[in-house]
Design a protein around this motif. Structure first.
Motif, PDB file in Angstrom:
ATOM      1  N   SER A   1       0.857  -1.182   0.000  1.00 49.79           N
ATOM      2  CA  SER A   1       0.000   0.000   0.000  1.00 49.79           C
ATOM      3  C   SER A   1       0.893   1.232   0.000  1.00 49.79           C
ATOM      4  CB  SER A   1      -0.936   0.000   1.212  1.00 49.79           C
ATOM      5  OG  SER A   1      -0.203  -0.164   2.412  1.00 49.79           O
ATOM      6  N   THR A   2       0.306   2.369  -0.353  1.00 49.15           N
ATOM      7  CA  THR A   2       1.061   3.613  -0.496  1.00 49.15           C
ATOM      8  C   THR A   2       0.424   4.709   0.356  1.00 49.15           C
ATOM      9  OG1 THR A   2       1.512   3.011  -2.800  1.00 49.15           O
ATOM     10  CG2 THR A   2       1.977   5.274  -2.163  1.00 49.15           C
ATOM     11  N   ILE A   3       1.251   5.515   0.993  1.00 47.85           N
ATOM     12  CA  ILE A   3       0.753   6.669   1.742  1.00 47.85           C
ATOM     13  C   ILE A   3       0.796   7.906   0.842  1.00 47.85           C
ATOM     14  CG2 ILE A   3       1.196   8.213   3.681  1.00 47.85           C
ATOM     15  CD1 ILE A   3       2.187   5.768   5.224  1.00 47.85           C
ATOM     16  N   TRP A   4      -0.319   8.622   0.813  1.00 47.66           N
ATOM     17  CA  TRP A   4      -0.453   9.842   0.026  1.00 47.66           C
ATOM     18  C   TRP A   4      -0.815  11.008   0.949  1.00 47.66           C
ATOM     19  CZ3 TRP A   4      -1.045  10.481  -5.575  1.00 47.66           C
ATOM     20  CH2 TRP A   4      -0.732   9.317  -6.296  1.00 47.66           C
TER      21      TRP A   4
ATOM     22  N   GLU B   1      -4.902  19.020  -5.056  1.00 45.74           N
ATOM     23  CA  GLU B   1      -3.585  18.455  -5.364  1.00 45.74           C
ATOM     24  C   GLU B   1      -3.313  17.306  -4.405  1.00 45.74           C
ATOM     25  OE1 GLU B   1      -0.180  21.109  -6.107  1.00 45.74           O
ATOM     26  OE2 GLU B   1      -1.585  22.764  -5.746  1.00 45.74           O
ATOM     27  N   SER B   2      -2.551  16.317  -4.878  1.00 43.41           N
ATOM     28  CA  SER B   2      -2.157  15.204  -4.021  1.00 43.41           C
ATOM     29  C   SER B   2      -0.856  14.612  -4.534  1.00 43.41           C
ATOM     30  CB  SER B   2      -3.250  14.115  -3.988  1.00 43.41           C
ATOM     31  OG  SER B   2      -3.469  13.591  -5.288  1.00 43.41           O
ATOM     32  N   GLY B   3      -0.178  13.868  -3.672  1.00 42.84           N
ATOM     33  CA  GLY B   3       1.076  13.243  -4.082  1.00 42.84           C
ATOM     34  C   GLY B   3       1.457  12.113  -3.156  1.00 42.84           C
ATOM     35  N   PRO B   4       2.208  11.100  -3.669  1.00 44.27           N
ATOM     36  CA  PRO B   4       2.634   9.974  -2.837  1.00 44.27           C
ATOM     37  C   PRO B   4       3.813  10.334  -1.948  1.00 44.27           C
ATOM     38  CG  PRO B   4       3.478   9.713  -5.063  1.00 44.27           C
ATOM     39  CD  PRO B   4       2.624  10.947  -5.069  1.00 44.27           C
ATOM     40  N   VAL B   5       3.836   9.745  -0.768  1.00 40.92           N
ATOM     41  CA  VAL B   5       4.908   9.984   0.193  1.00 40.92           C
ATOM     42  C   VAL B   5       5.822   8.765   0.298  1.00 40.92           C
ATOM     43  CG1 VAL B   5       5.411  10.557   2.605  1.00 40.92           C
ATOM     44  CG2 VAL B   5       3.448  11.575   1.479  1.00 40.92           C
ATOM     45  N   THR B   6       5.287   7.578   0.033  1.00 38.17           N
ATOM     46  CA  THR B   6       6.069   6.347   0.133  1.00 38.17           C
ATOM     47  C   THR B   6       6.039   5.607  -1.194  1.00 38.17           C
ATOM     48  OG1 THR B   6       4.194   4.970   0.801  1.00 38.17           O
ATOM     49  CG2 THR B   6       5.386   6.131   2.551  1.00 38.17           C
ATOM     50  N   ASP B   7       6.810   4.504  -1.255  1.00 35.14           N
ATOM     51  CA  ASP B   7       6.757   3.665  -2.446  1.00 35.14           C
ATOM     52  C   ASP B   7       5.463   2.855  -2.467  1.00 35.14           C
ATOM     53  OD1 ASP B   7       6.965   1.274  -0.916  1.00 35.14           O
ATOM     54  OD2 ASP B   7       9.139   1.378  -0.942  1.00 35.14           O
ATOM     55  N   SER B   8       5.253   2.123  -3.550  1.00 32.08           N
ATOM     56  CA  SER B   8       4.042   1.316  -3.689  1.00 32.08           C
ATOM     57  C   SER B   8       4.340  -0.168  -3.704  1.00 32.08           C
ATOM     58  CB  SER B   8       3.309   1.697  -4.989  1.00 32.08           C
ATOM     59  OG  SER B   8       4.133   1.447  -6.119  1.00 32.08           O
ATOM     60  N   THR B   9       5.560  -0.559  -3.354  1.00 36.47           N
ATOM     61  CA  THR B   9       5.937  -1.968  -3.411  1.00 36.47           C
ATOM     62  C   THR B   9       6.055  -2.607  -2.037  1.00 36.47           C
ATOM     63  OG1 THR B   9       8.278  -1.346  -3.545  1.00 36.47           O
ATOM     64  CG2 THR B   9       7.117  -1.729  -5.615  1.00 36.47           C
ATOM     65  N   HIS B  10       5.781  -1.836  -0.980  1.00 32.05           N
ATOM     66  CA  HIS B  10       5.811  -2.375   0.373  1.00 32.05           C
ATOM     67  C   HIS B  10       4.526  -2.005   1.108  1.00 32.05           C
ATOM     68  CE1 HIS B  10      10.123  -2.068  -0.700  1.00 32.05           C
ATOM     69  NE2 HIS B  10      10.207  -3.201  -0.053  1.00 32.05           N
ATOM     70  N   LEU B  11       4.339  -2.629   2.248  1.00 30.95           N
ATOM     71  CA  LEU B  11       3.184  -2.328   3.084  1.00 30.95           C
ATOM     72  C   LEU B  11       3.470  -1.049   3.858  1.00 30.95           C
ATOM     73  CD1 LEU B  11       0.431  -3.560   3.895  1.00 30.95           C
ATOM     74  CD2 LEU B  11       1.609  -4.748   5.741  1.00 30.95           C
ATOM     75  N   ASN B  12       2.770   0.037   3.541  1.00 31.99           N
ATOM     76  CA  ASN B  12       2.925   1.329   4.206  1.00 31.99           C
ATOM     77  C   ASN B  12       1.572   1.721   4.789  1.00 31.99           C
ATOM     78  OD1 ASN B  12       5.769   2.067   3.308  1.00 31.99           O
ATOM     79  ND2 ASN B  12       4.782   1.728   1.327  1.00 31.99           N
TER      80      ASN B  12
END
Length: 680
Positions: free
Chosen positions: A311-314, A322-333
């Protein structure tokens, strides 16, 4: 023919790994890594680290071009580009960077020696530039005064500290049927509020807001009459309500959107479309909302509680503009919570193994610096941050084992008669049995992230088949026992891969920007079923794809596919009709069994027996009993009853070798701890 441009390629590999923490190409053997370098294109480095300048990412990726003519032709070109990135003014060479004059030695090619000498300076410059973007974050925290707050049977999850840190609300008991509790952090009587999950406090701590079977409700903090603020709709479960800090608004999530409403639930307005959003958190000034995109099952999953999908944190502006991702999308966040100062978020992540607490400084909607890891090996499920510098977090421990039970020839048997094959502190979400009945193939997080393994049916001979840093799930075995399909997050979303039974020759079969889930092989080995949300992001659709590649065929909404012995028909769990028989030649369908609610969970149909007489499946999400039905819809029978609270089914997925059923039994235990955080 090898020339100086191969050194530039090697420099690209070094820079990629230095900046992203992983090599650009991976494999289980050196031969696989070499093959990947020849046939695959490296994932853009910005996918792994979003805070590096685009110019720097372009330099690294240009060095990695497959054709030498497409790379930089001289080492000086690389150095010039790195100097631009590493210089605040964008164009002045740093005083500490001096071009190196190559010295010719006997037996060396002058041009190649010059490149090697220049490369030494470039490596130093690359390290300095990388240090600028990989340096320690400015805000450093330390944790003190850890103390356990709850010590009860079951799972105490979704903790919520009152703003002053004196009270704690949480969900406890069975994660499938949790209840809300409130208590003082310092001790005293625990107050049961009622059925529900994911509580949050009003700014004045007089009320709590949470999710129950009706929707989002508000209640006086110490109990009373609940007030419904927003109601669940068919196919649109509401989740993760949160009060704004000024107390005037609430935010909550639907399956595909974030909604902001007045504090009484009126004036609801959809501000942002998002994939599977949950766990919302307002910034202290109420200008931004942090949230998680993906894997809502980790909290709300019932039979899939604790799901390991990434999951990804946004972060979004409060108006959704406006929005944007804070973490990657390949791990559990998971579980983003703002710092009291509003300069960053605390969150839970499995990016470096386990699930630990991190702090990420932010600049507006984007991450700033590298996230600081605050704990190691805690297996945190969720957290809460109070304004007084206290953090409450729940530590989730799950023990899952593979069990088996003989298929009864008549009548119903209890799961109490099952035999344990494996046991350990791991999560196993899916398993299947080889056709020869000798091996169990399964996914497990025993190595930190989820990989594919196989083990003999007597519990010996464990072999790890995948080792990628991204999570791999849901293995399915070809009828000749030579190949395995599975889905993986290596590309940032679920893609279906295939590999040989020994883990070699891993390659993409079905992928794209949407999600693809692995499913079963046809008996003749010519087709593979997979599930995807490419048609509708709110549900899964069954597709068939040739194993040799080619156009896909759409079947219908649902999942959990099994094939007839002649591969001319399939049965799947339809979202609109329970168990459905689909004739692949005519396209006609027949409903075999309607499950309460009109659906069953994907992956809970294990086998169409080789003699064609029976289909084995799991009953429903409440009991997960193993059942049998004939292809004509007759003879619906319960075979295995999961009637023992000490032998609870962990996931609906199961397998069969024609003689025995194989399934997982597990239990979740979680307690809540509190620590104090201070800046160094």
């Amino acid at each position: 023919m090898t020339d100086h441009r191969s050194d530039i390629y090697s420099l690209g590999i070094l820079g990629y790994e230095l900046l992203s923490g992983r090599p650009p190409f991976s494999g289980n053997t050196p031969q696989q890594v070499l093959a990947a370098q020849v046939t695959e294109t490296a994932t853009p480095i910005s996918k792994h680290r979003g805070n590096i300048p685009p110019t720097l990412g372009t330099v690294i990726m240009k060095c990695l071009e497959k054709k030498p003519a497409d790379r930089y032709q001289r080492a000086e070109e690389v150095r010039e580009q790195l100097e631009i990135v590493g210089t605040p003014t964008g164009g002045v060479t740093p005083h500490s960077t001096v071009p190196i004059q190559a010295v010719r030695a006997n037996g060396f090619d002058r041009k190649r020696a010059g490149v090697i000498g220049a490369a030494a300076a470039i490596v130093l410059l690359l390290a300095l530039v990388a240090g600028k973007y990989l340096g320690r974050p400015g805000a450093q925290y330390e944790m003190t005064d850890a103390a356990q707050v709850t010590n009860e049977s079951g799972a105490a999850i979704t903790p919520a500290l009152s703003p002053d840190g004196k009270m704690l609300a949480y969900a406890g008991g069975n994660p499938s049927t949790p209840e809300i509790f409130v208590r003082q952090v310092s001790g005293g009587q625990t107050i049961r509020i009622g059925q529900g999950i994911d509580p949050g406090w009003s700014p004045d701590a007089s009320k709590i807001i949470y999710v129950n079977g009706e929707g989002i409700v508000e209640m006086p903090a110490l109990g009373g009459t609940p007030r419904l603020l927003a109601k669940h709709a068919s196919g649109n479960f509401l989740a993760s309500p949160a009060y704004s800090h000024d107390g005037k608004r609430i935010a909550y999530a639907t399956r595909q959107e974030i909604v902001v409403a007045n504090a009484d639930g009126s004036g609801a307005r959809k501000i942002l479309k998002a994939f599977d959003p949950h766990t919302l958190s307002w910034s202290p000034d109420d200008s931004r909302i942090a949230f998680v995109s993906g894997n809502v099952w980790f909290i709300y999953g019932q039979s899939q509680f604790g799901n390991l999908s990434p999951s990804t944190i946004w972060i979004t502006k409060a108006d959704g503009s406006e929005s944007g991702p804070v973490t990657d999308s390949t791990h559990l966040n998971l579980s983003p919570r703002w710092s009291p100062e509003g300069d960053g978020i605390f969150f839970v992540s499995g990016m470096r193994g386990g699930r630990d607490l991190y702090f990420q400084r932010t600049d507006g909607l984007l991450p700033r610096d590298e996230a600081q890891r605050l704990t190691t090996g805690l297996s945190i499920h969720g957290l809460s941050v109070a304004t007084d510098g206290a953090i409450a977090y729940s530590v989730l421990n799950t023990r899952v084992g593979i069990w088996s039970i003989p298929i009864p020839q008549s009548g119903t048997v209890s799961v109490r008669n099952a035999r344990q094959i494996t046991s350990g502190s791991e999560r196993i979400e899916s398993l299947r049995i080889t056709s020869d009945g000798q091996w169990i193939v399964f996914d497990s997080d025993r190595s930190g992230n989820s990989d594919i393994y196989k083990i003999k049916i007597d519990g010996t001979g464990l072999e790890q088949l995948t080792t990628d840093l991204a999570d791999d799930f849901r293995p399915r075995i070809s009828s000749d026992d030579r190949q395995i399909s599975f889905h993986t997050w290596r590309g940032g979303s679920r893609d279906v891969y295939t590999m040989n039974i020994d883990g070699t020759d891993q390659k993409v079969l079905a992928g794209g920007p949407r999600h693809e889930w692995s499913d079963t092989w046809s008996r003749d080995g010519k087709l593979i079923a997979f599930l995807s949300d490419r048609d509708d992001t709110k549900s899964q659709t069954v597709f068939l794809i040739p194993t040799a590649g080619g156009p896909v065929r759409r079947i219908g909404k649902g999942g959990g596919v099994v094939w007839s012995p002649d591969s001319k028909s399939i049965v799947y769990g339809s979202l609109v009709g329970g168990l459905v028989l689909h004739d692949l030649e005519t396209g006609q369908e027949k409903i075999l069994s309607s499950i309460e609610g009109g659906r069953i969970a994907a992956g809970d149909i294990a086998e169409w027996t080789k003699d064609g007489r029976h289909i084995y499946f799991r009953g429903d999400n409440a009991t997960l009993d193993i059942m049998r039905i004939a292809p004509d819809g007759s003879g619906l029978t319960t075979l295995v009853k999961f009637d023992d609270p000490n032998h609870q089914s962990y996931r609906p997925d199961f397998g069969s070798d024609g003689k025995n059923f194989y399934f997982t039994i597990g239990k979740h235990e979680a307690d809540i701890w509190r620590v104090r955080i201070t800046r160094k």
